[in-house]
Scaffold this motif. Structure first.
Motif, PDB file in Angstrom:
ATOM      1  N   GLY A  63       0.462  -1.213   0.112  1.00 39.30           N
ATOM      2  CA  GLY A  63       0.464  -0.252   0.492  1.00 39.30           C
ATOM      3  C   GLY A  63       0.845   0.872  -0.285  1.00 39.30           C
ATOM      4  N   LEU A  64       0.580   2.346  -0.738  1.00 41.72           N
ATOM      5  CA  LEU A  64       0.949   3.314  -0.820  1.00 41.72           C
ATOM      6  C   LEU A  64       0.105   4.512  -0.596  1.00 41.72           C
ATOM      7  N   ALA A  65      -0.263   5.203   0.711  1.00 41.27           N
ATOM      8  CA  ALA A  65      -0.647   6.461   1.381  1.00 41.27           C
ATOM      9  C   ALA A  65      -0.095   7.999   0.825  1.00 41.27           C
ATOM     10  N   VAL A  66      -0.774   9.047   0.650  1.00 43.09           N
ATOM     11  CA  VAL A  66      -0.075   9.921   0.522  1.00 43.09           C
ATOM     12  C   VAL A  66      -1.308  10.870   0.858  1.00 43.09           C
ATOM     13  N   ARG A  67      -0.859  11.439   1.325  1.00 46.55           N
ATOM     14  CA  ARG A  67      -1.070  12.880   1.907  1.00 46.55           C
ATOM     15  C   ARG A  67      -0.353  14.224   1.259  1.00 46.55           C
ATOM     16  N   PHE A  68      -1.670  15.125   0.647  1.00 50.24           N
ATOM     17  CA  PHE A  68      -1.214  16.251   0.082  1.00 50.24           C
ATOM     18  C   PHE A  68      -1.516  17.577   0.600  1.00 50.24           C
ATOM     19  N   LEU A 106      -5.398   7.458  -1.451  1.00 53.94           N
ATOM     20  CA  LEU A 106      -4.559   5.713  -1.339  1.00 53.94           C
ATOM     21  C   LEU A 106      -4.616   4.437  -2.194  1.00 53.94           C
ATOM     22  N   LEU A 107      -3.085   4.283  -2.639  1.00 53.16           N
ATOM     23  CA  LEU A 107      -3.471   3.507  -3.497  1.00 53.16           C
ATOM     24  C   LEU A 107      -2.291   2.084  -3.311  1.00 53.16           C
ATOM     25  N   ALA A 108      -2.829   0.497  -3.811  1.00 52.55           N
ATOM     26  CA  ALA A 108      -2.038  -0.464  -3.227  1.00 52.55           C
ATOM     27  C   ALA A 108      -2.319  -1.242  -4.675  1.00 52.55           C
ATOM     28  N   THR A 109      -1.235  -1.762  -4.844  1.00 54.42           N
ATOM     29  CA  THR A 109      -0.780  -2.732  -6.017  1.00 54.42           C
ATOM     30  C   THR A 109      -1.610  -3.422  -6.818  1.00 54.42           C
ATOM     31  N   THR A 110      -1.708  -2.930  -7.677  1.00 55.43           N
ATOM     32  CA  THR A 110      -3.022  -3.506  -9.019  1.00 55.43           C
ATOM     33  C   THR A 110      -1.790  -3.682  -9.619  1.00 55.43           C
ATOM     34  N   GLY A 111      -2.106  -4.492 -10.686  1.00 54.66           N
ATOM     35  CA  GLY A 111      -1.585  -4.151 -12.935  1.00 54.66           C
ATOM     36  C   GLY A 111      -1.887  -2.646 -13.411  1.00 54.66           C
ATOM     37  N   ILE A 112      -1.706  -2.306 -14.402  1.00 48.59           N
ATOM     38  CA  ILE A 112      -1.354  -1.015 -15.331  1.00 48.59           C
ATOM     39  C   ILE A 112      -2.524  -1.134 -15.874  1.00 48.59           C
ATOM     40  N   GLY A 113      -3.014  -2.612 -16.541  1.00 41.55           N
ATOM     41  CA  GLY A 113      -4.090  -2.694 -17.808  1.00 41.55           C
ATOM     42  C   GLY A 113      -5.186  -2.696 -17.633  1.00 41.55           C
ATOM     43  N   PHE A 114      -5.940  -2.835 -18.831  1.00 35.36           N
ATOM     44  CA  PHE A 114      -7.195  -3.326 -18.543  1.00 35.36           C
ATOM     45  C   PHE A 114      -7.642  -4.726 -18.685  1.00 35.36           C
ATOM     46  N   PRO A 115      -8.871  -5.665 -17.879  1.00 37.70           N
ATOM     47  CA  PRO A 115      -8.911  -5.299 -16.907  1.00 37.70           C
ATOM     48  C   PRO A 115      -7.839  -5.073 -15.139  1.00 37.70           C
ATOM     49  N   SER A 116      -6.786  -5.171 -15.542  1.00 37.76           N
ATOM     50  CA  SER A 116      -6.117  -5.926 -14.795  1.00 37.76           C
ATOM     51  C   SER A 116      -6.141  -5.143 -13.616  1.00 37.76           C
ATOM     52  N   SER A 176      -5.593   3.061  -7.577  1.00 39.64           N
ATOM     53  CA  SER A 176      -6.329   3.390  -6.655  1.00 39.64           C
ATOM     54  C   SER A 176      -7.890   2.354  -7.037  1.00 39.64           C
ATOM     55  N   LEU A 177      -7.735   1.263  -7.781  1.00 43.27           N
ATOM     56  CA  LEU A 177      -9.025   0.161  -7.584  1.00 43.27           C
ATOM     57  C   LEU A 177     -10.547   0.767  -8.173  1.00 43.27           C
ATOM     58  N   LEU A 178     -10.464   1.874  -7.489  1.00 41.72           N
ATOM     59  CA  LEU A 178     -11.782   2.374  -7.449  1.00 41.72           C
ATOM     60  C   LEU A 178     -11.838   4.201  -8.455  1.00 41.72           C
ATOM     61  N   PRO A 179     -12.533   4.388  -8.982  1.00 42.54           N
ATOM     62  CA  PRO A 179     -12.393   5.565  -9.764  1.00 42.54           C
ATOM     63  C   PRO A 179     -12.861   7.492  -9.296  1.00 42.54           C
ATOM     64  N   TYR A 180     -12.485   8.052  -9.258  1.00 39.36           N
ATOM     65  CA  TYR A 180     -12.848   8.897  -8.780  1.00 39.36           C
ATOM     66  C   TYR A 180     -14.332   9.447  -9.809  1.00 39.36           C
ATOM     67  N   SER A 221       3.155   4.743  13.469  1.00 40.63           N
ATOM     68  CA  SER A 221       2.332   4.921  15.083  1.00 40.63           C
ATOM     69  C   SER A 221       1.007   4.618  14.167  1.00 40.63           C
ATOM     70  N   ALA A 222       0.240   4.386  14.824  1.00 41.60           N
ATOM     71  CA  ALA A 222      -1.319   3.696  14.737  1.00 41.60           C
ATOM     72  C   ALA A 222      -2.033   5.937  14.489  1.00 41.60           C
ATOM     73  N   ALA A 223      -1.765   6.815  15.793  1.00 43.25           N
ATOM     74  CA  ALA A 223      -1.723   8.280  15.476  1.00 43.25           C
ATOM     75  C   ALA A 223      -1.958   8.078  14.008  1.00 43.25           C
ATOM     76  N   LEU A 224      -0.728   7.756  12.733  1.00 43.69           N
ATOM     77  CA  LEU A 224      -1.018   8.606  11.168  1.00 43.69           C
ATOM     78  C   LEU A 224      -2.184   7.242  10.933  1.00 43.69           C
ATOM     79  N   ARG A 225      -3.224   9.121  10.398  1.00 42.77           N
ATOM     80  CA  ARG A 225      -4.494   7.458   9.209  1.00 42.77           C
ATOM     81  C   ARG A 225      -4.603   8.701   8.063  1.00 42.77           C
ATOM     82  N   PHE A 226      -4.667   7.803   6.955  1.00 39.14           N
ATOM     83  CA  PHE A 226      -5.265   8.774   6.085  1.00 39.14           C
ATOM     84  C   PHE A 226      -6.699   8.732   5.477  1.00 39.14           C
ATOM     85  N   ASP A 227      -7.163   9.793   4.912  1.00 40.38           N
ATOM     86  CA  ASP A 227      -8.792   8.878   5.135  1.00 40.38           C
ATOM     87  C   ASP A 227      -9.782  10.148   3.676  1.00 40.38           C
ATOM     88  N   PRO A 228      -9.222   9.041   2.713  1.00 39.04           N
ATOM     89  CA  PRO A 228      -9.291   9.621   1.360  1.00 39.04           C
ATOM     90  C   PRO A 228     -11.215  10.200   1.083  1.00 39.04           C
TER      91      PRO A 228
END
Length: 232
Positions: free
Chosen positions: A83-88, A99-109, A126-130, A194-201
């Motif tokens: 997983g790669l969580a990024v806060r801008f 929040l991102l996780a390892t996936t494929g790059i093509g369709f449907p991977s 992102s697995l799911l679209p914005y 630490s558990a105090a660091l939370r990312f909330d998309p």
């Protein structure tokens, strides 16, 4: 029909993560991670996505906080969903979480999780679209140039202390071509994980984007169950 399927999927995921959280507290998934810090620089002339936050070309880099983690927490010698969580951080004092996780790059991977042993050549999706005014938008990230990185988090910290990790961020339509729009330069942060660091998309979405109702039905129950009312 789509709403009903999303409700069933969301309820199933909520049950799974609620059960998992009872035996793995406070983080049932992505229990251990490496906290990173750095900057995001927007690529000039990038193809538009329809999301203002992506399409606005910034003159100055944006400060970021990130967390790289192993999904189930398997030993470094085994493949795991990374997983790669990024806060801008924005100049107004707010922030947007991705929040991102390892996936494929093509369709449907690009819609399927892909366990990896190391971040080397990994695709984080992102697995799911914005939702944008122009339609659904996917996001992914990958290291550039391709670089061999350790799987063990302690070894990875030492490696990134010597040379930062460059990560390029892309957007695409669900079945379309990926277009780069920003590049991150990440180094190990002084703070420890630490558990105090939370990312909330959900609570801190990308400005200019919204969420499809069916995406919320799938995602929100499991996020809330996994984090006990907070997020990763």
């Amino acid at each position: 029909m789509l709403a009903g399927l999303a409700d069933v999927t969301g309820a199933a995921l909520r049950g799974f993560f609620s059960l998992l959280r009872r035996v793995r507290h406070p983080r049932p998934i992505h229990p251990h991670g490496l906290v990173l810090t750095g900057r995001a620089t927007w690529i000039r002339g990038a193809a538009p996505s329809g999301i203002d936050w992506i399409d606005d070309e910034r003159e100055e880099p944006v400060e970021v906080t990130a967390r790289l983690s192993r999904g189930i927490g398997l030993p470094a010698g085994l493949a795991d969903v990374l997983g790669l969580a990024v806060r801008f951080h924005t100049v107004e004092g707010g922030h947007a979480d991705v929040l991102l996780a390892t996936t494929g790059i093509g369709f449907p991977s690009r819609f399927l999780l892909a366990p990896r042993r190391t971040p080397t050549r990994a695709i984080f999706g992102s697995l799911l679209p914005y939702r944008s005014p122009q339609g659904p938008v996917m996001i992914c990230a990958r290291g550039v140039p391709s670089r061999t990185l350790p799987a063990d988090l302690r070894s990875l910290r030492r490696s990134l202390e010597q040379q930062p990790w460059r990560v390029r961020i892309y957007h695409a339509a669900p079945t379309g071509k990926w277009h780069p729009f920003a590049e991150l330069v990440l180094r190990p942060a002084a703070e420890q994980d630490s558990a105090a660091l939370r990312f909330d998309p959900v609570g801190h979405p990308l400005p200019g984007s919204t969420t499809y109702p069916w995406v919320r039905r799938v995602r929100d129950p499991s996020y809330r169950a996994a984090q006990g009312g907070t997020s990763r």
